[in-house]
Design an enzyme around this catalytic site. Structure first.
Site, short mmCIF file in Angstrom:
data_model
loop_
_atom_site.label_atom_id
_atom_site.label_comp_id
_atom_site.label_asym_id
_atom_site.label_seq_id
_atom_site.Cartn_x
_atom_site.Cartn_y
_atom_site.Cartn_z
CD GLU A 25 61.09 40.92 73.18
OE1 GLU A 25 59.88 41.06 72.84
OE2 GLU A 25 61.43 40.47 74.27
CB SER B 149 66.19 30.17 72.26
OG SER B 149 65.89 31.12 73.28
NE ARG C 280 65.43 30.71 79.81
CZ ARG C 280 66.67 31.15 80.05
NH1 ARG C 280 67.03 32.35 79.69
NH2 ARG C 280 67.56 30.37 80.64
NE ARG D 248 79.26 27.81 78.47
CZ ARG D 248 78.13 28.10 79.11
NH1 ARG D 248 77.25 27.16 79.36
NH2 ARG D 248 77.90 29.32 79.53
NE ARG E 195 65.46 28.59 76.72
CZ ARG E 195 66.60 29.28 76.77
NH1 ARG E 195 66.81 30.27 75.90
NH2 ARG E 195 67.52 28.98 77.66
CG HIS F 244 63.45 36.77 80.71
ND1 HIS F 244 62.53 36.72 79.68
CD2 HIS F 244 64.56 36.12 80.24
CE1 HIS F 244 63.06 36.07 78.64
NE2 HIS F 244 64.29 35.69 78.97
CG HIS G 235 64.10 36.79 72.64
ND1 HIS G 235 65.02 37.21 73.57
CD2 HIS G 235 63.01 37.57 72.78
CE1 HIS G 235 64.50 38.20 74.27
NE2 HIS G 235 63.28 38.44 73.81
CE1 TYR H 230 69.79 31.20 73.75
CE2 TYR H 230 71.59 30.16 74.95
CZ TYR H 230 70.37 30.80 74.94
OH TYR H 230 69.73 31.03 76.12
CG ASN I 214 68.60 38.81 72.08
OD1 ASN I 214 68.10 38.74 73.21
ND2 ASN I 214 69.03 37.74 71.43
CG ASP J 211 61.06 52.44 83.29
OD1 ASP J 211 59.95 52.04 82.87
OD2 ASP J 211 61.35 52.49 84.50
N PRO K 177 73.60 40.48 77.71
CG PRO K 177 72.82 40.08 79.84
CD PRO K 177 72.63 40.97 78.66
CG ASN K 178 76.12 35.58 79.53
OD1 ASN K 178 77.30 35.65 79.87
ND2 ASN K 178 75.13 35.65 80.40
CB ALA L 2 69.54 37.07 81.24
O1 CA2 Z 1 67.01 33.37 72.83
C1 CA2 Z 1 67.57 34.45 73.09
O2 CA2 Z 1 68.04 35.17 72.22
C2 CA2 Z 1 67.73 34.88 74.53
O3 CA2 Z 1 67.59 36.30 74.58
C3 CA2 Z 1 69.13 34.47 74.95
C4 CA2 Z 1 69.44 34.73 76.42
C5 CA2 Z 1 68.35 34.17 77.33
O4 CA2 Z 1 68.59 34.56 78.67
C6 CA2 Z 1 66.97 34.66 76.90
O5 CA2 Z 1 66.00 34.06 77.75
C7 CA2 Z 1 66.68 34.29 75.47
C8 CA2 Z 1 70.77 34.09 76.81
C9 CA2 Z 1 71.94 34.51 75.98
C10 CA2 Z 1 73.11 33.67 76.40
O6 CA2 Z 1 73.81 33.29 75.25
C11 CA2 Z 1 74.69 32.26 75.38
C12 CA2 Z 1 75.39 31.94 74.24
C13 CA2 Z 1 76.30 30.90 74.27
C14 CA2 Z 1 76.51 30.20 75.43
C15 CA2 Z 1 75.81 30.51 76.56
C16 CA2 Z 1 74.89 31.56 76.54
#
Ligand code: CA2
Length: 145
Positions: free
Chosen positions: A97, A101, A110, A17, A106, A79, A99, A22, A73, A86, A9-10, A76
């Site tokens: 895996e 960031s 997380r 942003r 963090r 976590h 990530h 990121y 990846n 599963d 997601p996202n 969210a």
């Molecule tokens: O660092 C990563 O790749 C994460 O998987 C990114 C997730 C975060 O929940 C993980 O803890 C670490 C969040 C992805 C959201 O991506 C965005 C991108 C642009 C603007 C806002 C969020």
């Protein structure tokens, strides 16, 4: 060698942003990097992104018999999702895996990765480069196992 890349997601909002976390590259740049890396390494790849946990579980289940390995990846869901853990365990395909960031630096919430428990290796904090390294590692892993 056929690889499935899954983004949670996202991640489709990359570059829009939170560049401090990121980076400034957008999702299209991530797709281009994955496609370029796989073409150079002579790997076939499908890239899937979803904001829905169940859709990610479905995609992992469908990978059985179609793909040799998975790079994921889960964003969210990393976590929170025992369902993704599963599914990865159920298909039992080598998984890596990634990530973008440095998750280890963090928030406390997380610090657990369920998906990571089913992965042979984790790359974090390298930005999009983590995808490239993860894919090349997956190739090496699949060739030697
Ligand atoms: O660092 C990563 O790749 C994460 O998987 C990114 C997730 C975060 O929940 C993980 O803890 C670490 C969040 C992805 C959201 O991506 C965005 C991108 C642009 C603007 C806002 C969020």
């Amino acid at each position: 060698m056929n690889i499935l890349v899954i983004n949670g997601p996202n991640l489709n909002l990359l570059g829009i942003r939170e560049p401090e976390l990121y980076g400034r590259q957008d999702y299209a740049a991530l797709v281009a990097l994955v496609e370029e890396t796989c073409a150079e390494a002579d790997m076939k790849v499908e890239i899937f992104q979803s904001n829905h946990e169940g859709a990610i579980v479905d995609k992992i289940q469908e990978a059985l018999g179609k793909f040799d390995g998975i790079l994921i990846n889960p964003a969210a869901y990393t976590h929170t999702s025992v369902a993704i853990l599963d599914a990865l365990k159920a298909v039992d395909l080598p998984a890596v895996e990634v990530h973008i960031s440095e998750v280890s630096q963090r928030e406390d919430f997380r610090q657990i990765s369920y998906a990571g428990m089913a992965c042979v290796r984790t790359y974090m904090g390298l930005g999009l480069e983590g995808y490239r390294q993860g894919l090349l590692f997956l190739k090496e892993y699949l060739q030697s196992h």
